[in-house]
Design an enzyme around this catalytic site. Structure first.
Site, mmCIF file in Angstrom:
data_model
loop_
_atom_site.group_PDB
_atom_site.id
_atom_site.type_symbol
_atom_site.label_atom_id
_atom_site.label_comp_id
_atom_site.label_asym_id
_atom_site.label_seq_id
_atom_site.Cartn_x
_atom_site.Cartn_y
_atom_site.Cartn_z
ATOM 1 N N PHE A 125 0.864 -1.179 0.000
ATOM 2 C CA PHE A 125 0.000 0.000 0.000
ATOM 3 C C PHE A 125 0.896 1.223 0.000
ATOM 4 O O PHE A 125 1.809 1.314 0.824
ATOM 5 C CB PHE A 125 -0.847 -0.069 1.274
ATOM 6 C CG PHE A 125 -1.770 1.090 1.526
ATOM 7 C CD1 PHE A 125 -2.945 1.229 0.803
ATOM 8 C CD2 PHE A 125 -1.497 2.005 2.535
ATOM 9 C CE1 PHE A 125 -3.826 2.269 1.075
ATOM 10 C CE2 PHE A 125 -2.370 3.041 2.814
ATOM 11 C CZ PHE A 125 -3.544 3.172 2.085
ATOM 12 N N ALA A 126 0.679 2.133 -0.942
ATOM 13 C CA ALA A 126 1.564 3.296 -1.065
ATOM 14 C C ALA A 126 0.748 4.575 -1.065
ATOM 15 O O ALA A 126 0.285 5.035 -2.113
ATOM 16 C CB ALA A 126 2.412 3.169 -2.326
ATOM 17 N N GLU A 129 4.100 9.914 1.479
ATOM 18 C CA GLU A 129 5.228 10.418 0.691
ATOM 19 C C GLU A 129 6.168 11.137 1.647
ATOM 20 O O GLU A 129 5.783 11.440 2.788
ATOM 21 C CB GLU A 129 4.716 11.371 -0.403
ATOM 22 C CG GLU A 129 3.824 10.649 -1.412
ATOM 23 C CD GLU A 129 3.332 11.552 -2.538
ATOM 24 O OE1 GLU A 129 3.665 12.763 -2.537
ATOM 25 O OE2 GLU A 129 2.609 11.023 -3.413
ATOM 26 N N PRO A 130 7.374 11.476 1.190
ATOM 27 C CA PRO A 130 8.310 12.140 2.100
ATOM 28 C C PRO A 130 7.706 13.405 2.741
ATOM 29 O O PRO A 130 7.956 13.681 3.911
ATOM 30 C CB PRO A 130 9.496 12.480 1.195
ATOM 31 C CG PRO A 130 9.461 11.414 0.132
ATOM 32 C CD PRO A 130 8.008 11.116 -0.096
ATOM 33 N N GLY A 133 2.740 12.755 5.326
ATOM 34 C CA GLY A 133 2.610 11.647 6.279
ATOM 35 C C GLY A 133 1.242 11.698 6.927
ATOM 36 O O GLY A 133 0.263 11.187 6.378
ATOM 37 N N GLN A 342 11.577 -3.412 32.514
ATOM 38 C CA GLN A 342 11.874 -3.076 33.915
ATOM 39 C C GLN A 342 11.864 -4.328 34.795
ATOM 40 O O GLN A 342 12.714 -4.476 35.673
ATOM 41 C CB GLN A 342 10.841 -2.050 34.420
ATOM 42 C CG GLN A 342 11.256 -1.303 35.669
ATOM 43 C CD GLN A 342 12.450 -0.382 35.432
ATOM 44 O OE1 GLN A 342 12.767 -0.031 34.304
ATOM 45 N NE2 GLN A 342 13.133 -0.022 36.499
ATOM 46 N N GLU A 369 -0.011 3.734 10.190
ATOM 47 C CA GLU A 369 -1.467 3.675 9.953
ATOM 48 C C GLU A 369 -2.214 4.723 10.793
ATOM 49 O O GLU A 369 -3.337 4.493 11.253
ATOM 50 C CB GLU A 369 -1.991 2.251 10.150
ATOM 51 C CG GLU A 369 -1.293 1.307 9.181
ATOM 52 C CD GLU A 369 -2.107 0.145 8.705
ATOM 53 O OE1 GLU A 369 -3.337 0.177 8.825
ATOM 54 O OE2 GLU A 369 -1.490 -0.799 8.161
ATOM 55 N N THR A 371 -0.800 8.084 13.411
ATOM 56 C CA THR A 371 -0.179 8.195 14.742
ATOM 57 C C THR A 371 -1.263 8.235 15.823
ATOM 58 O O THR A 371 -2.446 8.455 15.538
ATOM 59 C CB THR A 371 0.619 9.507 14.841
ATOM 60 O OG1 THR A 371 -0.306 10.599 14.664
ATOM 61 C CG2 THR A 371 1.724 9.589 13.796
HETATM 62 N N1 CAA Z 1 -12.901 6.208 7.473
HETATM 63 C C1 CAA Z 1 -13.735 6.496 6.440
HETATM 64 N N2 CAA Z 1 -13.624 7.613 5.718
HETATM 65 C C2 CAA Z 1 -12.640 8.483 6.076
HETATM 66 C C3 CAA Z 1 -11.771 8.262 7.144
HETATM 67 C C4 CAA Z 1 -11.917 7.056 7.861
HETATM 68 N N3 CAA Z 1 -11.116 6.741 8.887
HETATM 69 N N4 CAA Z 1 -10.924 9.308 7.242
HETATM 70 C C5 CAA Z 1 -11.244 10.148 6.264
HETATM 71 N N5 CAA Z 1 -12.280 9.660 5.575
HETATM 72 C C6 CAA Z 1 -12.964 10.262 4.426
HETATM 73 C C7 CAA Z 1 -13.730 11.466 4.896
HETATM 74 O O1 CAA Z 1 -15.029 11.109 5.336
HETATM 75 C C8 CAA Z 1 -13.754 12.307 3.636
HETATM 76 O O2 CAA Z 1 -14.754 11.835 2.762
HETATM 77 P P1 CAA Z 1 -16.040 12.723 2.452
HETATM 78 O O3 CAA Z 1 -15.513 13.875 1.672
HETATM 79 O O4 CAA Z 1 -16.933 11.793 1.698
HETATM 80 O O5 CAA Z 1 -16.596 13.117 3.802
HETATM 81 C C9 CAA Z 1 -12.430 12.008 2.965
HETATM 82 O O6 CAA Z 1 -11.986 10.752 3.510
HETATM 83 C C10 CAA Z 1 -11.400 13.053 3.263
HETATM 84 O O7 CAA Z 1 -11.257 13.131 4.646
HETATM 85 P P2 CAA Z 1 -10.884 14.468 5.424
HETATM 86 O O8 CAA Z 1 -11.510 15.638 4.754
HETATM 87 O O9 CAA Z 1 -11.159 14.258 6.880
HETATM 88 O O10 CAA Z 1 -9.327 14.523 5.131
HETATM 89 P P3 CAA Z 1 -8.174 15.251 5.876
HETATM 90 O O11 CAA Z 1 -7.193 15.621 4.845
HETATM 91 O O12 CAA Z 1 -8.720 16.329 6.801
HETATM 92 O O13 CAA Z 1 -7.486 14.087 6.760
HETATM 93 C C11 CAA Z 1 -6.968 12.703 8.601
HETATM 94 C C12 CAA Z 1 -8.032 13.512 7.841
HETATM 95 C C13 CAA Z 1 -7.748 11.982 9.702
HETATM 96 C C14 CAA Z 1 -5.927 13.582 9.237
HETATM 97 C C15 CAA Z 1 -6.331 11.704 7.626
HETATM 98 O O14 CAA Z 1 -5.521 12.387 6.734
HETATM 99 C C16 CAA Z 1 -5.516 10.636 8.275
HETATM 100 O O15 CAA Z 1 -6.061 9.643 8.717
HETATM 101 N N6 CAA Z 1 -4.168 10.815 8.291
HETATM 102 C C17 CAA Z 1 -3.281 9.762 8.716
HETATM 103 C C18 CAA Z 1 -2.671 9.086 7.518
HETATM 104 C C19 CAA Z 1 -2.455 7.631 7.744
HETATM 105 O O16 CAA Z 1 -3.131 6.961 8.509
HETATM 106 N N7 CAA Z 1 -1.492 7.111 7.024
HETATM 107 C C20 CAA Z 1 -1.241 5.715 7.079
HETATM 108 C C21 CAA Z 1 -0.154 5.367 6.149
HETATM 109 S S1 CAA Z 1 -0.326 3.729 5.634
HETATM 110 C C22 CAA Z 1 0.666 2.784 6.598
HETATM 111 O O17 CAA Z 1 1.182 3.188 7.589
HETATM 112 C C23 CAA Z 1 0.679 1.382 6.091
HETATM 113 C C24 CAA Z 1 1.836 0.550 6.436
HETATM 114 O O18 CAA Z 1 2.544 0.145 5.567
HETATM 115 C C25 CAA Z 1 2.000 0.031 7.806
#
Ligand code: CAA
Length: 385
Positions: A125-126, A129-130, A133, A342, A369, A371
């Site tokens: 899953f990608a 990006e730098p 996050g 500990q 996934e 923070t």
């Molecule tokens: N479930 C369902 N829908 C979601 C959602 C969730 N958890 N989070 C966001 N959405 C939907 C929103 O409902 C919205 O859709 P609508 O327009 O239909 O309402 C759309 O996605 C956009 O959401 P936001 O407007 O809330 O977006 P945002 O830019 O404000 O971001 C955030 C919200 C919660 C900060 C989100 O960016 C986030 O979760 N950031 C963390 C990123 C992350 O988890 N990265 C994981 C990397 S993957 C990884 O780590 C995998 C690995 O290899 C281990």
């Protein structure tokens, strides 16, 4: 340990299968893999043969079609043996698999979902990006339509299993620089490593999870057939976010597995280690630690299984519950492994005993996934909704 939601007979059987597999195929090698930063590719086929790479996938697509709690029970067992193997299994089952199963076309499911469920294609899953996050929607990898293809350019980071993945779900912008659409201007593309312009970039030298390769993926003019676009070209970010709810449950199960392994090691050590003329477990200070560890692990697992049930029931609370489970379980893993070190004292700080590795492995569960701070934001948004 107290199990607040007793498992069904089928779930106990899956738990036994996972535990026996881990004892034979993972536990004897785990410490060496960690030292060598070695990814055991043979495990992909072996986990596939068990059905563990298609646990949530419907039987018609060669999966086991199980409920989420059963999947998480198996994942906890694998994580208790080795968190690096668990993250490969979690990412595969949760993110690319869920995206394909939920949003993929029939043709995409036949081509990708089926071999993924059999363990013939490992999924990655990608999204990150730098420079994108926590603010994942700020990603800049660009997709431009060209006839029957999309041309992708950009660099993805933190890609779990990247060098070994046969299929990678890549989020890329489909909007234009003249008309940016934020979270609604991103598509999800099924990228395979054979495509010209695809390459694996920097491999991260990590604190923990050293046996799981985490890499950058470089997309240099990669020509992706339009047939590999998932669903609507503007909805890839939303698909990814929805799939992350399942992903966050997987990471929570990984965290519970790490915590449980540290707890079991601490209990055994406290019984055998003698100081001041008695086993250290007879000291109230150690009893309090072990009791607090057991309580937090039981609570984390109970919250996790409740969140899994909410997901399977399509409950409106499912998103918030997934974030609560991930938040609570990952902070439990970090807290419990710290306490376990500990209990072991100086022996907890060296590689001769297991808790040093578990402590290092636990930390990432509070980071990837989403923070712990992002989970709190998701929870708060639901409180105010
Ligand atoms: N479930 C369902 N829908 C979601 C959602 C969730 N958890 N989070 C966001 N959405 C939907 C929103 O409902 C919205 O859709 P609508 O327009 O239909 O309402 C759309 O996605 C956009 O959401 P936001 O407007 O809330 O977006 P945002 O830019 O404000 O971001 C955030 C919200 C919660 C900060 C989100 O960016 C986030 O979760 N950031 C963390 C990123 C992350 O988890 N990265 C994981 C990397 S993957 C990884 O780590 C995998 C690995 O290899 C281990």
């Amino acid at each position: 340990m107290l199990d607040l939601f007793p498992l069904t007979e089928e779930q106990r059987e899956i738990e036994r299968v996972a535990r026996d597999f881990a004892a034979a195929e993972i536990v004897p090698y785990s410490r060496q893999w960690d030292r060598d930063s070695y990814f055991e590719i043979a495990l992909v086929k072996k986990l596939g043969d068990l059905g563990f790479l298609g646990m949530l996938t419907a039987e018609e697509y060669d999966g086991l079609g199980l409920d989420t709690v059963t999947y998480l029970v198996a994942l906890e067992e694998i994580a208790a043996a080795d968190a690096s193997v668990a993250v490969m299994m979690s990412v595969h089952n949760s993110l690319p698999t869920q995206m394909l199963a939920t949003f993929g076309s029939e043709e995409q499911k036949q081509r990708f979902l089926k071999p993924m469920a059999r363990g013939e294609l490992l999924g990655a899953f990608a999204l990150s990006e730098p420079e994108a996050g926590s603010d994942a929607a700020a990603l800049t990898t660009q997709a431009v339509r060209d006839g029957d293809d999309w041309i992708l350019n950009g660099t993805k980071s933190w890609v779990t299993s990247g060098p070994y993945a046969g299929v990678i779900l890549v989020q890329a912008r489909t909007d234009t620089s003249a008309d940016r659409k934020g979270a609604r201007g991103i598509g999800a593309f099924i990228v395979t490593p054979d495509l010209a312009g695809f390459s694996v970039g920097k491999k991260e030298d990590k604190m923990g999870l050293r046996a799981s390769p985490t890499v950058q993926i470089v997309l240099d003019g990669v020509r992706v057939p339009a047939a590999n676009l998932l669903g609507d070209p503007s909805m890839g970010y939303v698909y990814a976010m929805r799939s992350l709810n399942a992903g966050r449950l997987g990471i929570a199960a990984q965290a519970v597995g790490i915590a449980r392994a540290a707890f079991d090691a601490a209990v055994a050590y406290a019984a055998e280690r003698r100081q001041f003329g008695q086993p250290i477990r007879d000291f109230q200070g150690i009893q309090f630690k072990l009791s607090n560890m057991a309580t937090r692990i039981s609570a984390a697992r109970a919250l996790l299984h409740a969140a899994a049930r909410a997901k399977d029931a399509n409950a409106s609370s499912a998103k918030q519950a997934a974030s609560m489970a991930k938040l609570f379980a990952s902070e439990t893993a970090m807290w419990v492994t710290t306490e376990a070190v500990q209990v072991f004292g100086g022996y907890g700080y060296v590689k001769d005993y297991p808790v040093e590795k578990l402590f290092r492995d636990a930390k990432i569960t509070e980071i990837y996934e989403g923070t712990s701070e992002i989970q709190r934001i998701v929870i708060a948004r639901e409180l105010y909704a």
